[in-house]
Write an enzyme that holds these catalytic residues in place. Structure first.
Site, short mmCIF file in Angstrom:
data_model
loop_
_atom_site.label_atom_id
_atom_site.label_comp_id
_atom_site.label_asym_id
_atom_site.label_seq_id
_atom_site.Cartn_x
_atom_site.Cartn_y
_atom_site.Cartn_z
N SER A 126 0.83 -1.21 0.00
CA SER A 126 0.00 0.00 0.00
C SER A 126 0.86 1.26 0.00
O SER A 126 0.50 2.26 -0.62
CB SER A 126 -0.96 0.01 1.20
OG SER A 126 -0.24 0.12 2.41
N ARG A 130 0.18 3.54 -3.31
CA ARG A 130 -0.47 4.84 -3.12
C ARG A 130 0.25 5.91 -3.93
O ARG A 130 -0.37 6.69 -4.66
CB ARG A 130 -0.46 5.21 -1.64
CG ARG A 130 -1.11 6.54 -1.33
CD ARG A 130 -1.03 6.87 0.16
NE ARG A 130 -1.85 5.96 0.94
CZ ARG A 130 -1.38 4.98 1.71
NH1 ARG A 130 -0.09 4.78 1.81
NH2 ARG A 130 -2.20 4.20 2.39
N ASN A 134 -1.34 7.61 -7.62
CA ASN A 134 -1.57 9.05 -7.76
C ASN A 134 -0.73 9.65 -8.87
O ASN A 134 -1.22 10.48 -9.64
CB ASN A 134 -1.29 9.76 -6.43
CG ASN A 134 -2.43 9.62 -5.45
OD1 ASN A 134 -3.45 10.27 -5.58
ND2 ASN A 134 -2.27 8.72 -4.50
#
Length: 202
Positions: A126, A130, A134
């Site tokens: 994660s 992440r 993005n």
């Protein structure tokens, strides 16, 4: 405040700042014109099909590499602070504890170890995903905005597309400055939190 060991802070504080600046600079590559570096790379290699990904953090191997480095540091500090035996004991006794009954202690030990492995893998994946998600999405939006200008060049009916291209590109670039700073800050803070957790006993 996350790192309670003064000796560890001498390394982790500069590390956090380095991570922030490094990721910010990699993310900021997105603000360069979309085709500039790929065209220069194709010219340098004399290959019109040479591929170049401009934004390193929009590549999953970069972000997972960074998060894996944080994982290895977590392992290092877990052993350094708690000792190899203390960390091994934590791996088989947290989060559900243990039992005085040897059979239940073995079962709980296996379950605890599996839960710890899942926790370490989930945090690492994660952490990297992440940042990648993005930045990849931001890069795609920039490319879509750039394609508006390309569509205008190929269509007489697209007279207003260049205007939309400039307006949308400018708005997204301003918004993206916030995103790249925020993503660098989040990655740095999660690094500090994970290293802080490595210093704490369950």
């Amino acid at each position: 405040a996350n790192i309670h060991n003064a000796e560890s802070r001498k390394f982790i504080a500069p590390l956090a700042l380095t991570v922030f600046v490094w990721i910010f600079m990699m993310n900021a590559m997105d603000l360069l014109p979309v085709d500039l570096l790929p065209v220069l790379w194709q010219g340098a290699t004399a290959d019109s099909h040479a591929y170049l990904r401009v934004v390193p953090t929009a590549d999953l191997s970069t972000t997972l590499g960074l998060s894996s480095a944080v994982l290895l540091l977590c392992f290092w500090y877990s052993v350094k602070i708690k000792g190899a035996g203390g960390w091994a004991h934590e791996l088989v006794t947290a989060p559900f504890g243990t039992s005085k009954n040897p059979v239940f202690a073995l079962i709980l030990g296996v379950v605890n170890l599996l839960m710890q492995i899942i926790e370490y893998v989930a945090k690492t994946v994660s952490h990297g995903m992440r940042l990648f998600g993005n930045m990849y999405a931001g890069e795609l939006v920039f490319m879509l905005i750039a394609l508006m200008g390309g569509a205008a060049a190929m269509s007489l009916s697209g007279v207003l597309l260049p205007v939309g291209h400039i307006i949308a590109g400018s708005i997204w670039a301003i918004f993206h400055i916030l995103i790249i700073t925020l993503q660098a800050f989040i990655f740095m803070m999660l690094t500090l939190i994970y290293l802080g957790q490595a210093h704490e006993a369950h």
